[in-house]
Structure formats: structure tokens, C-alpha cells
Design a protein around this motif. Structure first.
Motif, mmCIF file in Angstrom:
data_model
loop_
_atom_site.group_PDB
_atom_site.id
_atom_site.type_symbol
_atom_site.label_atom_id
_atom_site.label_comp_id
_atom_site.label_asym_id
_atom_site.label_seq_id
_atom_site.Cartn_x
_atom_site.Cartn_y
_atom_site.Cartn_z
ATOM 1 N N PHE A 122 1.013 -1.205 -0.116
ATOM 2 C CA PHE A 122 0.108 -0.133 -0.260
ATOM 3 C C PHE A 122 1.185 1.256 0.234
ATOM 4 N N TRP A 126 -3.274 6.226 -0.310
ATOM 5 C CA TRP A 126 -4.029 4.751 -1.020
ATOM 6 C C TRP A 126 -6.064 4.987 -0.467
ATOM 7 N N PRO A 145 -8.054 1.270 -5.537
ATOM 8 C CA PRO A 145 -6.580 1.855 -5.739
ATOM 9 C C PRO A 145 -5.348 1.388 -7.319
ATOM 10 N N THR A 262 -9.122 4.495 -8.873
ATOM 11 C CA THR A 262 -8.562 5.735 -8.456
ATOM 12 C C THR A 262 -7.464 5.705 -10.733
ATOM 13 N N CYS A 265 -1.897 4.801 -9.646
ATOM 14 C CA CYS A 265 -1.004 4.070 -8.879
ATOM 15 C C CYS A 265 -1.206 3.800 -7.634
ATOM 16 N N TYR A 266 -1.716 3.129 -6.542
ATOM 17 C CA TYR A 266 -1.742 3.540 -5.443
ATOM 18 C C TYR A 266 -1.379 2.151 -4.710
ATOM 19 N N ALA A 267 -1.366 0.915 -5.679
ATOM 20 C CA ALA A 267 -0.551 0.212 -4.627
ATOM 21 C C ALA A 267 0.291 -0.446 -5.613
#
Length: 340
Positions: A122, A126, A145, A262, A265-267
Motif C-alpha cells: 500500500f 491510497w 486503488p 483511481t 496507481c496507489y498500490a
């Protein structure tokens, strides 16, 4: 013999201090087999990155899904050390991914529930980014995410297609983080995307608010109402089969909610092998000290009607499943490449 009065008979209402729960099923039966040899360090990256990046109105449920002694000891230790982990559910046998998830989902009342694999890194913000999609698109029911440019092909985006089509929200936009998508493709070992998917994706845009169309489910946040549309009986599949479709994808569409992601890219997907990029990315994380966006989210928002879902299903099949019509429609939204 019973003496006195049970105080819970007076204080009957269940009150929670959190509004977002993260559910993490963990299955690491040993650390000797090649597939699981590096699973414990991967798990540590995942859980510790989660603990660093969640806001203070979040609680975590971990399901020990038949893990070996070494992993079980680690899970007990990390729960003891972190107040945010308020549940460690243990099973001596592997219940399967979906049954493990539902053992926590059905016993908690937070309005937002993130279900995640145990090999996700993570990244900062995120949760804020995911919750902002619920704010910007009140009919969102499933938000990841990580965008998935090919997710528009899913059979379970009928409600999303209806909403985007009739509200004229669809357009193609430039992919925010193509390198992250390339890394994701490499991590799963499958040629999932074409070159065009690293350049453009289909999005819903409402004025300045944007969200990518569709999403996967290696990590995804869902409205609790979605799970009410799932089958009432456990699945017989440990993993794969029809379980993810019937218990995650289909309920969201049946509830009339949007399936989104989203823009960035938050992961990251870690897989089962430790790589050189993981530690620097983990070390760059900062601890979140905010309390989320509870006041701005409409937790009681309803999905689109069943009739609208039916119209969306028909339109989806006519337009998206027909190569010629899809290309014509996509061209009208800015996509000239026929391979999309």
C-alpha cells in the motif's frame, strides 16, 4: 445461577469508532515450499505498509487461514503491537479466500470494507484517493486503488456502463502512471495489457472529477451494501472458480453500483518473490495522521434501478461486445486505436 442484570440489555446499540475496515485473508501453510519460501517477508511488507498508510478511522481484520506456526506467531505479534488490528480470526484449515473474507465482512458494520490479498504494498494516500472516488461518484460501490484498462470488458459493469453512457461521462484519457501498470503486469506473470493500454484508458469524467472505468479485485474497497447481494451460502471453491465473480463482482453490479478505480496507481502487487525495488518503496512511506473523509461520503447512496441495470446490460452487449460498434463508439470518445 445468574446474579444481577446483564448491562448489555440496557446498552443495546452497537457503536463503532471507525467507518472503514480492511480485511486481509492470509494463507501461508509453510515457508519451505518454493512458492511460499518468501511469503513471510512479502506478508510483512504488505501488513506494515497497510498500517503505515491507513487513516485513524480504520480498523483491520486479519484472517489466519490455515497458516503455519511461524506465520501464526507473526500475526499474533503484529496484532498485539498495533491497535488498528482489532481482529485476528483463526482457522486451522484453509477456508478459501472468499469464505475467509466473508467471515469478517458479515460480522462487522463499517460502511466501507476493503478486501485485499496479503501481497499488496500500500502506498501513501491510497485510502484518501479511493474514498475521494466515493465522494465524487456517490453511486460507486467498488473502487480499487489501481486502474485496470481492460476491465471495461468485464461482464459485471452493466450498471457502470448505463451510468456512464446516459450521463455522457465516458471519455478516453492519458494513463497517469504507465510504469506502475507495466510493473503490475510483470508481477502477475501474465500478458494482460496491450501497448495502447499503457497510454490510454476509459474514464468517467464529471466536470473535473475523474475515475477509471472498471477494476480488478486483488485489492478493492466496497460499500457494505454490496455484500447483501451476495449468495447466502459459503462457496465450495478455495480460490478461483466462480467465487470471485459470484461473491464480489456480481453483487456490486446487482446492487446497481459503479465499478471504478483511481486514476493513479496507489498500490503495488508484490507476488511471492522479494525484489530489489520493494524495500526502497516501502522505506519511502510516511505514516498517515489524518482521520479520513467520513463526513463527505454518502454511505446511504442507492444504486441505479433494476430496469436501468437491464438497459445497461443490453447496451453493453450491443456496443461493447460488437467489435465494429465498439470501435465506432470509442472513436466518438477519443480512442482512434482499434486495438483497445
Amino acid at each position: 445461577m445468574r446474579v444481577g442484570s446483564n448491562p448489555t440489555k440496557v446498552d443495546k446499540e452497537l457503536v463503532i469508532s471507525s467507518y472503514h475496515r480492511v480485511v486481509v485473508p492470509v494463507y501461508i501453510p509453510n515457508t519451505e515450499e518454493d512458492y511460499f519460501k518468501e511469503a513471510l517477508p512479502i506478508l510483512k511488507y504488505s501488513l506494515q505498509s497497510l498500517l503505515k498508510t491507513i487513516h485513524k478511522n480504520t480498523r483491520i481484520s486479519i484472517i489466519n487461514n490455515g497458516c503455519c506456526t511461524l506465520v501464526t506467531e507473526y500475526l499474533k505479534k503484529i496484532k498485539f503491537e498495533n491497535e488498528a488490528i482489532d481482529q485476528l480470526l483463526e482457522s486451522d484449515i484453509n477456508l478459501g479466500k472468499i469464505n475467509a473474507i466473508y467471515s469478517a465482512v458479515k460480522s462487522n458494520i463499517e460502511p466501507l470494507i476493503t478486501v485485499t490479498d496479503a501481497d499488496v504494498l500500500f502506498l501513501n494516500n491510497w485510502q484518501e484517493a479511493v474514498e475521494q472516488v466515493f465522494v465524487d461518484f456517490p453511486k460507486a460501490g467498488m473502487v480499487a486503488p489501481v486502474p485496470a484498462p481492460v476491465a471495461y470488458k468485464s461482464s459485471y459493469v452493466n450498471s457502470t456502463f448505463y451510468y456512464g453512457f446516459f450521463n455522457r461521462l465516458f471519455k478516453f484519457d492519458t494513463v497517469v502512471n504507465p510504469n506502475a501498470l507495466k510493473q503490475f503486469q510483470e508481477s502477475i506473470g501474465t500478458h494482460l495489457f496491450k501497448n495502447i493500454h499503457f497510454k490510454s484508458y476509459l474514464v468517467l469524467q464529471k466536470k473535473k472529477k475523474k475515475a477509471a472505468m472498471g477494476c480488478g479485485h486483488f485489492v478493492v474497497t466496497m460499500r457494505s451494501q454490496v455484500f447483501e447481494k451476495a449468495p447466502s451460502r459459503p462457496t465450495k471453491f478455495k480460490i478461483g472458480g466462480e467465487s470471485l465473480k459470484r461473491y464480489i463482482d456480481e453483487p456490486n453490479d446487482k446492487a446497481g453500483y459503479l465499478r471504478l478505480a483511481t486514476m493513479d496507481c496507489y498500490a503495488r502487487h508484490l507476488g511471492n518473490k522479494e525484489e530489489a525495488w520493494m524495500k526502497p518503496m516501502f522505506d519511502a512511506l510516511t505514516t498517515s495522521d489524518n482521520f479520513g473523509n467520513e463526513a463527505a461520503i454518502n454511505f446511504n447512496s442507492k444504486g441505479i434501478s433494476k430496469f436501468s441495470q437491464f438497459i445497461g446490460k443490453v447496451l453493453y452487449r450491443v456496443i461493447i461486445r460488437n467489435n465494429s460498434l465498439r470501435r465506432i463508439y470509442f472513436r466518438s470518445k477519443g480512442m482512434k486505436n482499434s486495438e483497445f
